[in-house]
Design a protein around this motif. Structure first.
Motif, PDB file in Angstrom:
ATOM      1  N   PHE A  64       0.830  -1.200   0.000  1.00 21.31           N
ATOM      2  CA  PHE A  64       0.000   0.000   0.000  1.00 21.31           C
ATOM      3  C   PHE A  64       0.862   1.246   0.000  1.00 21.31           C
ATOM      4  O   PHE A  64       2.067   1.188   0.224  1.00 21.31           O
ATOM      5  N   HIS A  71      -4.222   9.308   3.344  1.00 20.48           N
ATOM      6  CA  HIS A  71      -5.110   8.155   3.203  1.00 20.48           C
ATOM      7  C   HIS A  71      -4.362   6.982   2.585  1.00 20.48           C
ATOM      8  O   HIS A  71      -3.518   7.171   1.700  1.00 20.48           O
ATOM      9  N   ILE A  72      -4.694   5.795   3.021  1.00 23.02           N
ATOM     10  CA  ILE A  72      -4.102   4.593   2.454  1.00 23.02           C
ATOM     11  C   ILE A  72      -4.736   4.351   1.082  1.00 23.02           C
ATOM     12  O   ILE A  72      -5.959   4.357   0.951  1.00 23.02           O
ATOM     13  N   LEU A  75      -4.078  -0.397  -1.934  1.00 22.16           N
ATOM     14  CA  LEU A  75      -3.929  -1.576  -1.079  1.00 22.16           C
ATOM     15  C   LEU A  75      -4.095  -2.829  -1.933  1.00 22.16           C
ATOM     16  O   LEU A  75      -5.044  -2.952  -2.698  1.00 22.16           O
ATOM     17  N   THR A  90      -7.355  -6.213   5.530  1.00 20.95           N
ATOM     18  CA  THR A  90      -7.814  -4.951   4.940  1.00 20.95           C
ATOM     19  C   THR A  90      -8.300  -4.012   6.033  1.00 20.95           C
ATOM     20  O   THR A  90      -7.925  -2.837   6.077  1.00 20.95           O
ATOM     21  N   LYS A  91      -9.125  -4.537   6.939  1.00 15.99           N
ATOM     22  CA  LYS A  91      -9.615  -3.711   8.055  1.00 15.99           C
ATOM     23  C   LYS A  91      -8.459  -3.236   8.931  1.00 15.99           C
ATOM     24  O   LYS A  91      -8.429  -2.084   9.366  1.00 15.99           O
ATOM     25  N   TYR A  94      -6.445  -0.453   7.057  1.00 12.14           N
ATOM     26  CA  TYR A  94      -7.155   0.836   7.037  1.00 12.14           C
ATOM     27  C   TYR A  94      -7.260   1.461   8.430  1.00 12.14           C
ATOM     28  O   TYR A  94      -7.345   2.677   8.559  1.00 12.14           O
ATOM     29  N   SER A  95      -7.207   0.643   9.471  1.00 17.04           N
ATOM     30  CA  SER A  95      -7.239   1.194  10.833  1.00 17.04           C
ATOM     31  C   SER A  95      -5.974   2.002  11.136  1.00 17.04           C
ATOM     32  O   SER A  95      -5.966   2.825  12.051  1.00 17.04           O
ATOM     33  N   GLN A  97      -4.882   4.371   9.535  1.00 16.68           N
ATOM     34  CA  GLN A  97      -5.134   5.777   9.206  1.00 16.68           C
ATOM     35  C   GLN A  97      -5.435   6.614  10.445  1.00 16.68           C
ATOM     36  O   GLN A  97      -5.290   7.832  10.420  1.00 16.68           O
TER      37      GLN A  97
END
Length: 193
Positions: A64, A71-72, A75, A90-91, A94-95, A97
């Protein structure tokens, strides 16, 4: 005039002290890996029912970038990654961020991040139990139990394939990449008996 000079000196001191904490809290390139690893560790929660069925030891490569807004983006995961593992990762990615200090450091580095995540899921392996059964007592030196154990273990081992495909992502295969390659993270469930 004298008071103006004093006020300017005080204002200069206040401004320099106000910016000092921001300067000392910046992450170094070497700290990026530990921040990302800790974030993944604390926010990776795969489906426990799926984990209980899985018999696999492998690695997934996460790729990523962080854009100029923090922002990511882009990915992606190495090919043949298992879907429920990718969903949980994935979760977790994104966490990251939420960590503005980390996002600022990765944005400033302006590099693609590659994170290998080693996983060991053996709850679904059905290894022979450590207690011999009546049938195994009749076997010579437990050879069949040993063969069964080795066969299951060999079938669960995917490290070679995932290392071979470390630059083969779902969105396309790469031959080379300019990136920050982080030290691996490790997750797992189940145990060898």
């Amino acid at each position: 005039m004298k008071y103006l000079k004093i006020n300017l000196v005080i204002l200069t001191i206040l401004i320099s002290h106000a910016s000092l904490p921001a300067q000392t809290n910046k992450l170094s390139i070497n700290q990026i890996g530990s921040h990302i690893g800790n974030g993944i560790y604390h926010n990776y929660h795969p489906d426990s029912i799926e984990v209980s069925k899985l018999c696999r030891r492998a690695c997934v490569f996460i790729k990523f970038k962080v854009d100029q807004k923090g922002h990511i983006v882009d990915l992606d995961f190495s090919k043949d990654s298992i879907s429920f593992i990718k969903e949980a990762l994935t979760k977790a990615v994104y966490s990251l961020q939420k960590d503005s200090e980390l996002m600022e450091a990765v944005k400033k580095a302006n590099k693609t991040i590659i994170l290998p995540v080693l996983y060991y899921y053996q709850a679904g392996c059905n290894f022979p139990t450590s207690q011999p059964t009546e049938a195994s007592k009749e076997e010579t030196n437990g050879d069949k139990r040993k063969e069964s154990y080795l066969s299951i273990y060999a079938d669960s081992e995917f490290f070679g394939a995932t290392i071979w495909d470390m630059l083969n992502f779902n969105k396309g295969k790469l031959e080379v990449i300019d990136c920050l390659l982080l030290g691996p993270s490790r997750v797992g469930a189940g145990s060898l008996e």
